[in-house]
Write a protein that holds these residues in place. Structure first.
Motif, PDB file in Angstrom:
ATOM      1  N   GLU A  15      29.295  28.539   3.962  1.00  0.00           N
ATOM      2  CA  GLU A  15      30.256  28.470   2.865  1.00  0.00           C
ATOM      3  C   GLU A  15      31.096  27.203   2.959  1.00  0.00           C
ATOM      4  N   LEU A  16      31.558  26.866   4.151  1.00  0.00           N
ATOM      5  CA  LEU A  16      32.335  25.643   4.335  1.00  0.00           C
ATOM      6  C   LEU A  16      31.484  24.414   4.019  1.00  0.00           C
ATOM      7  N   ARG A  19      31.281  24.134   0.298  1.00  0.00           N
ATOM      8  CA  ARG A  19      32.559  23.672  -0.242  1.00  0.00           C
ATOM      9  C   ARG A  19      32.742  22.174  -0.018  1.00  0.00           C
ATOM     10  N   GLU A  63      37.777  27.732  -6.124  1.00  0.00           N
ATOM     11  CA  GLU A  63      38.952  28.510  -5.725  1.00  0.00           C
ATOM     12  C   GLU A  63      39.498  28.096  -4.364  1.00  0.00           C
ATOM     13  N   PHE A  64      38.712  27.386  -3.587  1.00  0.00           N
ATOM     14  CA  PHE A  64      39.157  26.937  -2.266  1.00  0.00           C
ATOM     15  C   PHE A  64      40.116  25.755  -2.349  1.00  0.00           C
ATOM     16  N   TRP A 126      41.719  17.418   1.072  1.00  0.00           N
ATOM     17  CA  TRP A 126      40.981  18.632   1.449  1.00  0.00           C
ATOM     18  C   TRP A 126      39.797  18.286   2.351  1.00  0.00           C
ATOM     19  N   ASN A 130      39.204  19.444   6.285  1.00  0.00           N
ATOM     20  CA  ASN A 130      38.098  20.384   6.500  1.00  0.00           C
ATOM     21  C   ASN A 130      36.825  19.675   6.945  1.00  0.00           C
TER      22      ASN A 130
END
Length: 132
Positions: A15-16, A19, A63-64, A126, A130
């Protein structure tokens, strides 16, 4: 660790990764469109269409990102929608001469650039936060 815990960890990792791919793709597209806007010259009257491929693919899965970044992206891409509509309209009204809708186009482009300046910073931040 249990198979469930390992599966959860792998799922979070994937998922990361997805993203990061969405954020970096959007950042590249935002930068490309801002650079493209700088190539427009009123002297040649050719209205330039902008790219929205990454946005079309990612817009429902952001949404992140902070709500301000999401809002900046929505605003910038809404302005692109208007600018691209003016390009289409201009091509259909060549009898008036290219550049007939130039003022409306320029206003849309200015809105896009303003929104994308904020979005670019948010996306960059972001991605920096991340990396791993």
């Amino acid at each position: 660790k249990s198979a469930y815990e390992l599966g959860q960890k792998q799922q979070l990792k994937e998922e990361l990764k997805a993203r990061r791919a969405a954020a970096s793709g959007l950042l590249a597209e935002v930068r490309h469109n801002v650079q493209l806007s700088a190539t427009f010259s009123p002297s040649n009257h050719a209205l330039i269409p902008f790219v929205t491929d990454i946005w079309q693919a990612a817009k429902g899965r952001l949404e992140f990102l902070d709500s301000e970044v999401q809002e900046s992206l929505r605003g910038g891409y809404a302005a692109i929608g208007l600018a691209n509509a003016w390009v289409t309209k201009d091509l259909h009204h060549l009898k008036h001469g290219q550049g007939y809708y130039e003022k409306d186009y320029v206003n849309s482009v200015q809105q896009m650039v303003k929104a994308f300046q904020e979005a670019e910073k948010g996306l960059s931040d972001w991605l920096r936060d991340n990396q791993h």
